[in-house]
Design a protein around this motif. Structure first.
Motif, PDB file in Angstrom:
ATOM      1  N   ARG A 114      -3.931  10.406   6.712  1.00 30.80           N
ATOM      2  CA  ARG A 114      -4.121  10.404   5.224  1.00 30.80           C
ATOM      3  C   ARG A 114      -4.986   9.606   4.858  1.00 30.80           C
ATOM      4  N   HIS A 143      -0.673   0.497  -2.614  1.00 32.61           N
ATOM      5  CA  HIS A 143      -0.710  -0.562  -1.832  1.00 32.61           C
ATOM      6  C   HIS A 143      -0.097  -1.819  -2.239  1.00 32.61           C
ATOM      7  N   TYR A 146       3.249  -1.184  -1.098  1.00 38.75           N
ATOM      8  CA  TYR A 146       3.573  -1.161   0.326  1.00 38.75           C
ATOM      9  C   TYR A 146       3.419  -2.603   0.945  1.00 38.75           C
ATOM     10  N   ARG A 220       6.246   4.951   4.029  1.00 39.27           N
ATOM     11  CA  ARG A 220       6.713   6.112   5.038  1.00 39.27           C
ATOM     12  C   ARG A 220       6.966   5.571   6.492  1.00 39.27           C
TER      13      ARG A 220
HETATM   14  C1  HEM Z   1     -10.009   0.894   2.180  1.00 41.17           C
HETATM   15  C2  HEM Z   1      -8.914   0.712   2.489  1.00 41.17           C
HETATM   16  C3  HEM Z   1      -7.802   1.635   2.682  1.00 41.17           C
HETATM   17  C4  HEM Z   1      -7.500   2.975   2.239  1.00 41.17           C
HETATM   18  C5  HEM Z   1      -8.723   3.993   1.795  1.00 41.17           C
HETATM   19  C6  HEM Z   1      -6.147   3.184   2.480  1.00 41.17           C
HETATM   20  C7  HEM Z   1      -5.643   4.439   2.451  1.00 41.17           C
HETATM   21  C8  HEM Z   1      -4.159   4.804   2.299  1.00 41.17           C
HETATM   22  C9  HEM Z   1      -3.652   6.276   1.904  1.00 41.17           C
HETATM   23  C10 HEM Z   1      -4.452   7.476   1.480  1.00 41.17           C
HETATM   24  C11 HEM Z   1      -2.440   6.003   2.164  1.00 41.17           C
HETATM   25  C12 HEM Z   1      -1.490   6.991   2.113  1.00 41.17           C
HETATM   26  C13 HEM Z   1      -0.850   6.689   0.369  1.00 41.17           C
HETATM   27  C14 HEM Z   1      -0.092   7.625   0.164  1.00 41.17           C
HETATM   28  O1  HEM Z   1       0.119   8.887   0.514  1.00 41.17           O
HETATM   29  O2  HEM Z   1       0.971   7.234  -0.616  1.00 41.17           O
HETATM   30  C15 HEM Z   1      -1.966   4.757   2.671  1.00 41.17           C
HETATM   31  C16 HEM Z   1      -0.742   4.117   2.964  1.00 41.17           C
HETATM   32  C17 HEM Z   1      -0.544   2.847   3.389  1.00 41.17           C
HETATM   33  N1  HEM Z   1      -1.476   2.076   3.731  1.00 41.17           N
HETATM   34 FE1  HEM Z   1      -3.599   2.137   3.526  1.00 41.17          FE
HETATM   35  N2  HEM Z   1      -5.312   1.918   2.836  1.00 41.17           N
HETATM   36  C18 HEM Z   1      -6.542   1.192   3.232  1.00 41.17           C
HETATM   37  C19 HEM Z   1      -6.170  -0.017   3.550  1.00 41.17           C
HETATM   38  C20 HEM Z   1      -5.030  -0.588   4.135  1.00 41.17           C
HETATM   39  C21 HEM Z   1      -4.712  -1.850   4.805  1.00 41.17           C
HETATM   40  C22 HEM Z   1      -5.673  -2.763   4.994  1.00 41.17           C
HETATM   41  C23 HEM Z   1      -3.306  -1.833   4.918  1.00 41.17           C
HETATM   42  C24 HEM Z   1      -2.582  -2.926   5.820  1.00 41.17           C
HETATM   43  C25 HEM Z   1      -2.826  -4.289   5.627  1.00 41.17           C
HETATM   44  C26 HEM Z   1      -2.791  -0.496   4.604  1.00 41.17           C
HETATM   45  C27 HEM Z   1      -1.571  -0.334   4.868  1.00 41.17           C
HETATM   46  C28 HEM Z   1      -0.957   0.986   4.120  1.00 41.17           C
HETATM   47  C29 HEM Z   1       0.326   1.178   4.304  1.00 41.17           C
HETATM   48  C30 HEM Z   1       1.765   0.247   4.827  1.00 41.17           C
HETATM   49  C31 HEM Z   1       0.707   2.526   3.751  1.00 41.17           C
HETATM   50  C32 HEM Z   1       2.025   3.207   3.756  1.00 41.17           C
HETATM   51  C33 HEM Z   1       2.427   3.984   5.013  1.00 41.17           C
HETATM   52  C34 HEM Z   1       3.132   4.949   4.562  1.00 41.17           C
HETATM   53  O3  HEM Z   1       4.089   4.874   4.146  1.00 41.17           O
HETATM   54  O4  HEM Z   1       2.507   6.138   4.851  1.00 41.17           O
HETATM   55  N3  HEM Z   1      -3.854   0.228   3.970  1.00 41.17           N
HETATM   56  N4  HEM Z   1      -3.237   3.848   2.701  1.00 41.17           N
END
Ligand code: HEM
Length: 221
Positions: A114, A143, A146, A220
């Motif tokens: 993703r 985020h 989240y 999720r």
């Molecule tokens: C450049 C940095 C980041 C990008 C581009 C990114 C991108 C994404 C994307 C595309 C999703 C799926 C969103 C969706 O479909 O709603 C996601 C979900 C998530 N991200 Fe990130 N993220 C980044 C950094 C982080 C970091 C640093 C963390 C943790 C500290 C994090 C934690 C999460 C969590 C907890 C989810 C939800 C998981 C789920 O339910 O699928 N992300 N992120």
């Protein structure tokens, strides 16, 4: 909103004031209920990519995109190695200490994909600034829901660069690296604005609707 992820070994994000990290829930006049890309007080990050740099990103992505499933996993395993507290944002991963076991997890693989698909979309929008900004801003807002705080977003870029370097071999040059660094800087800063806009909006809502809103966007994983 208090964020779930924090840890003693992490430097606070120096670009962000304490007030912005933990805004008071009281006394927030002039709040918009529907924040737009410009709806946060965070300054906008200038888009620093020249046409030549966009070209370098597109050309390297041509090669890298074949490996995105693997790269997505490597990026997050490395993020968890260097900043274990990031796992706390993931309900399913927070209690897993064995990162080798985590590497095999279908959920981590899906999450990595993703994130990499988002990078693919961003690469496709390098000439559509408005769309790119909207995409990253909305991602920052999600985020916030989240509870994944902005101080870690730039580390994802650093880990991405480490992970893809060996794939591009001699085609990885300081210029290519700088171009990717600038793109991630922009994405991280725009996500950060989205995060704080969402946080501010939540703070302005009555407690009951905030609870309903939080339940409407579960992680999720
Ligand atoms: C450049 C940095 C980041 C990008 C581009 C990114 C991108 C994404 C994307 C595309 C999703 C799926 C969103 C969706 O479909 O709603 C996601 C979900 C998530 N991200 Fe990130 N993220 C980044 C950094 C982080 C970091 C640093 C963390 C943790 C500290 C994090 C934690 C999460 C969590 C907890 C989810 C939800 C998981 C789920 O339910 O699928 N992300 N992120």
């Amino acid at each position: 909103m208090g964020c779930a992820v924090s840890g003693p070994n992490v430097n606070p994000d120096s670009a962000v004031s304490e007030e912005r990290r933990s805004p008071s829930l009281e006394g927030a006049p002039d709040l918009k209920t529907e924040p737009e890309c410009g709806g946060s007080e965070e300054p906008k990050e200038p888009f620093l990519l020249s046409e030549a740099q966009k070209g370098l990103i597109r050309a390297s992505w041509e090669v890298l995109h074949k490996d995105i499933a693997r790269v997505g996993v490597i990026v997050f395993i490395r993020l968890f190695e260097t900043h274990p507290e990031c796992k706390d944002a993931f309900f399913l991963f927070r209690d897993v200490d064995d990162l080798q076991q985590l590497k095999m997890s279908k959920e981590l693989q899906a999450h990595g994909l993703r994130v990499m698909s988002f990078i693919e979309k961003s690469v496709g929008r390098l000439d559509q600034m408005d769309k790119l900004e909207h995409l990253a801003f909305e991602l920052g807002r999600s985020h916030c829901r989240y509870q994944a705080p902005p101080k870690y977003y730039e580390y994802v870029g650093a880990q991405f660069i480490q992970a893809v370097q060996p794939i591009l071999k001699e085609d990885w040059t300081p210029e290519v690296e700088k171009a990717w660094e600038n793109l991630f800087k922009y994405l991280a800063a725009t996500m950060r604005r989205g995060f704080y806009a969402e946080e501010k909006m939540k703070a302005s809502q009555p407690l009951l609707s905030r609870k309903a809103g939080a339940e409407a966007t579960p992680n999720r994983i």
